[in-house]
Design a protein around this motif. Structure first.
Motif, PDB file in Angstrom:
ATOM      1  N   LYS A   1       0.735  -1.190  -0.073  1.00 52.83           N
ATOM      2  CA  LYS A   1      -0.213  -0.063  -0.034  1.00 52.83           C
ATOM      3  C   LYS A   1       0.689   1.326   0.020  1.00 52.83           C
ATOM      4  N   ALA A   2       1.822   1.120   0.755  1.00 53.25           N
ATOM      5  CA  ALA A   2       2.812   2.405   0.745  1.00 53.25           C
ATOM      6  C   ALA A   2       3.506   2.501  -0.460  1.00 53.25           C
ATOM      7  N   SER A   3       3.949   1.413  -0.860  1.00 49.35           N
ATOM      8  CA  SER A   3       4.981   1.120  -2.332  1.00 49.35           C
ATOM      9  C   SER A   3       4.103   1.882  -3.283  1.00 49.35           C
ATOM     10  N   ARG A   4       2.876   1.695  -3.510  1.00 56.61           N
ATOM     11  CA  ARG A   4       2.125   2.122  -4.538  1.00 56.61           C
ATOM     12  C   ARG A   4       2.206   3.722  -4.942  1.00 56.61           C
ATOM     13  N   ARG A   5       2.254   4.497  -3.778  1.00 55.05           N
ATOM     14  CA  ARG A   5       2.404   5.780  -3.601  1.00 55.05           C
ATOM     15  C   ARG A   5       3.865   6.394  -4.019  1.00 55.05           C
ATOM     16  N   MET A   6       4.766   5.526  -3.850  1.00 52.59           N
ATOM     17  CA  MET A   6       6.166   6.125  -3.807  1.00 52.59           C
ATOM     18  C   MET A   6       6.755   6.389  -5.264  1.00 52.59           C
ATOM     19  N   SER A   7       7.422   7.274  -5.479  1.00 54.09           N
ATOM     20  CA  SER A   7       8.293   7.576  -6.751  1.00 54.09           C
ATOM     21  C   SER A   7       9.595   6.545  -6.729  1.00 54.09           C
ATOM     22  N   SER A   8      10.243   6.663  -7.556  1.00 52.46           N
ATOM     23  CA  SER A   8      11.352   5.873  -7.613  1.00 52.46           C
ATOM     24  C   SER A   8      12.419   5.806  -6.567  1.00 52.46           C
ATOM     25  N   ILE A   9      12.673   7.224  -6.390  1.00 55.97           N
ATOM     26  CA  ILE A   9      13.862   7.556  -5.384  1.00 55.97           C
ATOM     27  C   ILE A   9      13.259   7.235  -3.857  1.00 55.97           C
ATOM     28  N   ILE A  10      12.110   7.412  -3.609  1.00 58.50           N
ATOM     29  CA  ILE A  10      11.426   7.208  -2.236  1.00 58.50           C
ATOM     30  C   ILE A  10      11.521   5.518  -2.230  1.00 58.50           C
TER      31      ILE A  10
ATOM     32  N   VAL B   1      22.539   5.142   7.989  1.00 54.05           N
ATOM     33  CA  VAL B   1      22.879   6.213   7.028  1.00 54.05           C
ATOM     34  C   VAL B   1      22.661   5.806   5.691  1.00 54.05           C
ATOM     35  N   GLY B   2      22.266   6.651   4.668  1.00 50.79           N
ATOM     36  CA  GLY B   2      21.853   6.176   3.263  1.00 50.79           C
ATOM     37  C   GLY B   2      22.028   7.527   2.272  1.00 50.79           C
ATOM     38  N   CYS B   3      21.915   6.962   1.166  1.00 51.06           N
ATOM     39  CA  CYS B   3      21.898   8.121   0.205  1.00 51.06           C
ATOM     40  C   CYS B   3      21.158   7.543  -0.999  1.00 51.06           C
ATOM     41  N   THR B   4      20.617   8.343  -1.778  1.00 52.83           N
ATOM     42  CA  THR B   4      19.603   8.039  -3.032  1.00 52.83           C
ATOM     43  C   THR B   4      19.608   9.221  -4.236  1.00 52.83           C
ATOM     44  N   ASP B   5      19.769   8.830  -5.207  1.00 55.35           N
ATOM     45  CA  ASP B   5      19.335   9.939  -6.145  1.00 55.35           C
ATOM     46  C   ASP B   5      18.930   9.219  -7.440  1.00 55.35           C
ATOM     47  N   GLU B   6      17.763   9.896  -8.264  1.00 60.31           N
ATOM     48  CA  GLU B   6      17.189   8.996  -9.151  1.00 60.31           C
ATOM     49  C   GLU B   6      17.409   9.791 -10.314  1.00 60.31           C
ATOM     50  N   SER B   7      16.745   9.008 -11.495  1.00 57.45           N
ATOM     51  CA  SER B   7      16.957   9.733 -12.904  1.00 57.45           C
ATOM     52  C   SER B   7      15.513   9.990 -13.472  1.00 57.45           C
ATOM     53  N   THR B   8      15.468  10.773 -14.220  1.00 55.39           N
ATOM     54  CA  THR B   8      13.925  10.984 -14.916  1.00 55.39           C
ATOM     55  C   THR B   8      14.341  11.360 -16.544  1.00 55.39           C
ATOM     56  N   GLU B   9      13.202  11.177 -17.271  1.00 59.70           N
ATOM     57  CA  GLU B   9      13.425  11.556 -18.634  1.00 59.70           C
ATOM     58  C   GLU B   9      14.020  12.771 -18.806  1.00 59.70           C
ATOM     59  N   PHE B  10      13.191  13.763 -17.969  1.00 62.46           N
ATOM     60  CA  PHE B  10      13.714  15.285 -18.156  1.00 62.46           C
ATOM     61  C   PHE B  10      15.320  15.573 -17.893  1.00 62.46           C
TER      62      PHE B  10
ATOM     63  N   HIS C   1      19.981  10.552   6.036  1.00 63.17           N
ATOM     64  CA  HIS C   1      20.150  10.491   4.544  1.00 63.17           C
ATOM     65  C   HIS C   1      20.554  11.599   3.769  1.00 63.17           C
ATOM     66  N   GLY C   2      21.217  11.233   2.635  1.00 68.18           N
ATOM     67  CA  GLY C   2      21.845  12.309   1.821  1.00 68.18           C
ATOM     68  C   GLY C   2      21.242  11.906   0.645  1.00 68.18           C
ATOM     69  N   THR C   3      21.143  13.263  -0.288  1.00 71.41           N
ATOM     70  CA  THR C   3      20.565  13.112  -1.558  1.00 71.41           C
ATOM     71  C   THR C   3      21.257  14.365  -2.250  1.00 71.41           C
ATOM     72  N   GLY C   4      21.443  14.237  -3.645  1.00 74.99           N
ATOM     73  CA  GLY C   4      21.954  15.477  -4.426  1.00 74.99           C
ATOM     74  C   GLY C   4      20.804  16.563  -4.678  1.00 74.99           C
ATOM     75  N   LEU C   5      19.895  15.672  -5.361  1.00 80.30           N
ATOM     76  CA  LEU C   5      18.709  16.324  -6.060  1.00 80.30           C
ATOM     77  C   LEU C   5      17.455  16.155  -5.518  1.00 80.30           C
ATOM     78  N   GLY C   6      17.384  15.040  -4.614  1.00 77.12           N
ATOM     79  CA  GLY C   6      16.009  14.920  -3.868  1.00 77.12           C
ATOM     80  C   GLY C   6      14.985  14.232  -4.851  1.00 77.12           C
ATOM     81  N   CYS C   7      13.730  14.518  -4.392  1.00 81.37           N
ATOM     82  CA  CYS C   7      12.705  13.896  -5.106  1.00 81.37           C
ATOM     83  C   CYS C   7      12.374  14.595  -6.470  1.00 81.37           C
ATOM     84  N   ILE C   8      13.184  14.628  -7.384  1.00 76.91           N
ATOM     85  CA  ILE C   8      13.093  15.248  -8.724  1.00 76.91           C
ATOM     86  C   ILE C   8      11.888  14.687  -9.504  1.00 76.91           C
ATOM     87  N   SER C   9      11.605  13.595  -9.557  1.00 72.80           N
ATOM     88  CA  SER C   9      10.308  13.256 -10.230  1.00 72.80           C
ATOM     89  C   SER C   9       9.001  13.890  -9.736  1.00 72.80           C
TER      90      SER C   9
END
Lengths: 298, 391
Positions: free
Chosen positions: A43-52, A155-164, A73-81
């Motif tokens: 249920k939680a997963s369905r709402r989440m974008s790739s980075i989350i 301690v974690g880190c994540t960054d995502e990619s988008t078409e944009f 948590h560390g992230t360079g661009l955060g929740c970009i999508s």
């Protein structure tokens, strides 16, 4: 106080079943997604974008049943999508009633917040956003927290990619195929028992005044968290396998821990003749900053 | 070891430096107006808008080429410059900056150009988009080279920067650290809060029964923190001390606070523990008081749970609007002013107490003995931070 690493989890290119080292002989550009449903409630997963999803997955995967006294948590661009989704609504003049979901989820601390929410962890919860050294900034905070008597810290880190973002790579004439995404999490703490490595230090230094000769570790693994960064002399360039993204130094750290546990045979295939007692993970960000994580074998 | 505040800097809709800000507060002059200079707004909004253009802000900040520098960063640099005193080179100096949306004020315009017209010509503004880039720009302008990081935990961001700075000094990793927060108004955040139906169409009414949400504001606040070693070298005069801090997570909902404010209670109690003070040692509470139905009730309940007698309290949001990541340090600067002047700045636009709690904020400019101020900052993601600042 000594700080130790107990567990790790990474999503990225050439990661299969949470292992990087066995896949280096035939690297490809594919990111194989783990089975998110194994650790994130559907249920939680369905709402989440790739980075989350990635950030929450690696963290929960690492935490398991442990009690955690901090989430960083560390992230360079955060929740970009989600940011793009909300910006599209903002830019659409026809649209007067906006869906708040992407706005809510665009906040940089959504990942750390979701980890706390899903695990009901009320402890220290922090998000560092500092370009390609966001992970190192988060890790320094984590080491400080362990030194303040917090037994176990995530301690974690994540960054995502988008078409944009891919389109922007093109606009800025950056090599699209090298651009990737992913994230890592590490469970760190103060007790040696059950640890996979000792985390000796973490720092970020100014590139211009840094002397590569100052590294004392037996083995150096290096990488770049941004394009057009000079490579640092090392035994292994992890960014060739992870691809370039602002959170790939987490990938480098997991690879280094794997190297500390690798067989002599495996080490020989990558040109390391003696099993290392210490490894430095060196991250060059834009020829401006160098992130250095020093690890010791137990 | 004591953590001293030895420099303060502020810019907001009520003034472009600390003294202008505090003069406006003392004369109970609000900076909330109809927002005029933000494009892509879905309707007319009240907000704490700084009326100077980017060009005027750039001049104040001493930045000559400003076209690709976000308003957020310009605001940050103005406050950072005011707070920072050039340091002795032997000291380990760091910068911890905070922002919620970084250079969104520029990138949202670029994004519209792209989706509407496929026009990428303003792409250079993106180099000012990420929050870390703002911190790096300020660090470079001030000659700070060592430890530089940015915190982004929504509305508690800069309070967390203060906490992190204090911890870095205590652990010996830094001798002095410039900490602060900055955020410019943007269509992204204003339309965003409105989409959640928590943007008051009128002037914000913190702690009032009929409150209907936030008015956002823009600004920046920075403070210079120094430990004993730095003080001995810098000879800077302590203006006040940061005595306690804590961050706790509500772990209740992504955007809403738990009704009882369990995360807030935990943050307040742990900050008190850290300071070694008792609840009765708190003379005044600078409340987060955003004016949303949810925050003000939850915060009131948390205060009632921790304090058997809730100390005098007020929210500053009626003057500056909610400046998001900047509010923690902006209000810390104001708290230093209240300590120095032994003067409490009243809550504005309050008429009727919240039914469930009956709590009444301070409504008149009040001269009173103040030794310690509890300052709350609560954000999305259940992120709750409390700071204690005192003489």
């Amino acid at each position: 106080m000594s700080v130790f690493i107990y567990n790790y989890s990474t999503i990225g290119r050439n990661v299969i079943d949470n292992a990087i080292l066995p896949n280096l002989s035939e690297p490809n550009h594919e990111v194989v997604a783990p089975n998110f449903k194994e650790v994130i409630p559907a249920k939680a997963s369905r709402r989440m974008s790739s980075i989350i999803k990635m950030g929450v997955y690696t963290a929960l995967h690492c935490i398991g049943d442990e009690t955690v006294n901090g989430i960083i948590h560390g992230t360079g661009l955060g929740c970009i999508s989600d940011t793009e989704k909300f910006l599209s609504q903002v830019a659409d003049e026809e649209k007067t009633i906006l869906s708040p979901t992407p706005f809510i989820q665009s906040t940089h601390n959504t990942i750390a917040g979701q980890i706390a929410l899903l695990k009901k962890i009320q402890a220290y919860n922090m998000t560092h956003v500092q370009g390609g050294v966001s992970f190192e900034c988060a890790l320094m905070d984590g080491i400080a927290l362990v030194n303040e008597d917090q037994q176990k810290v995530m301690v974690g880190c994540t960054d995502e990619s988008t078409e944009f973002l891919m389109q922007l790579m093109n606009e800025f004439k950056l090599p699209e195929s090298d651009f990737s995404y992913g994230g890592s999490s590490f469970l760190i703490g103060s007790e040696a028992e059950g640890a996979k490595a000792e985390l000796e230090s973490c720092e970020v230094v100014d590139y211009a005044s840094w002397d590569a000769g100052s590294l004392e570790a037996d083995v150096v693994v290096s990488g770049s968290s941004y394009f057009n960064s000079n490579s640092v002399a090392s035994h292994l360039d992890y960014s060739k396998f992870s691809g370039v993204h602002l959170s790939n130094s987490g990938y480098g750290l997991q690879l280094a821990i794997e190297l500390l546990h690798a067989s002599t045979e495996t080490l020989k295939t990558i040109g390391i003749s003696t099993p290392p007692k210490s490894i430095a993970v060196v991250n060059n960000y834009k020829n401006e900053k160098i992130g250095i994580v020093n690890l010791k074998a137990l | 070891m004591k953590i001293a505040i030895t420099g303060i800097g502020a810019i907001s809709s009520i003034g472009k430096n600390v003294s202008e800000n505090f003069d406006a507060l003392k004369s109970e002059k609000s900076g909330i107006s109809v927002v005029e200079n933000v494009e892509q707004l879905k309707k007319t909004y009240f907000g704490g808008e700084i009326k100077q253009s980017n060009a005027e802000l750039a001049e104040l900040a001493g930045v000559s080429e400003f076209e690709n520098i976000s308003r957020t960063t310009l605001l940050g640099l103005i406050a950072a410059k005011e707070a920072f005193k050039a340091s002795n080179s032997t000291l380990k100096t760091g910068l911890i900056s905070a922002s919620s949306v970084g250079g969104m004020d520029l990138s949202e315009g670029f994004y519209k150009d792209v989706v509407k017209n496929g026009d990428f010509s303003k792409k250079e503004v993106l180099k000012s988009h990420d929050i870390g880039a703002g911190a790096d720009f300020i660090a470079k302008a001030l000659g700070i080279k060592g430890y530089i990081t940015s915190i982004s935990t929504a509305c508690s961001s800069s309070a967390n920067a203060v906490m992190l700075g204090a911890r870095m000094i205590l652990s010996g990793q830094l001798d002095q650290v410039l900490v602060g927060g900055m955020d410019a108004l943007s269509a992204f955040t204003m339309n965003g809060f409105d989409s959640l139906m928590i943007y008051d169409a009128e002037q914000v009414k913190p702690f009032d029964q009929n409150r209907a949400g936030v008015n956002l504001g823009e600004g920046a606040g920075f403070v210079l923190l120094e430990g004993e070693k730095a003080l001995a070298t810098s000879k800077n005069k302590p203006l006040a001390y940061v005595k306690g801090w804590a961050n706790a997570n509500d772990a209740y909902h992504q955007t809403a606070s738990s009704p009882e404010g369990s995360g807030a209670q935990k943050a307040i109690k742990e900050a008190l523990n850290k300071s070694g003070l008792q609840p009765e040692d708190i003379s005044f509470v600078n409340a987060h008081g955003t004016g949303t139905g949810n925050n003000d009730l939850s915060e009131s309940n948390a205060l009632s749970a921790v304090f058997s007698d809730v100390p005098p309290f007020a929210s500053i949001k009626g003057y500056t609007g909610h400046t998001l990541a900047a509010c923690g340090t902006l209000e810390l600067v104001y708290s230093v002013g209240m300590l120095q002047n032994q003067l409490v700045i009243p809550n504005v636009n309050f008429k009727t107490p919240i039914e469930e709690t009956g709590l009444v904020p301070v409504q008149e400019l009040t001269k009173m003995p103040i030794s310690n101020i509890l300052s709350n900052s609560f954000g999305f993601g259940g992120n709750n931070t409390s700071l204690i600042v005192g003489v």
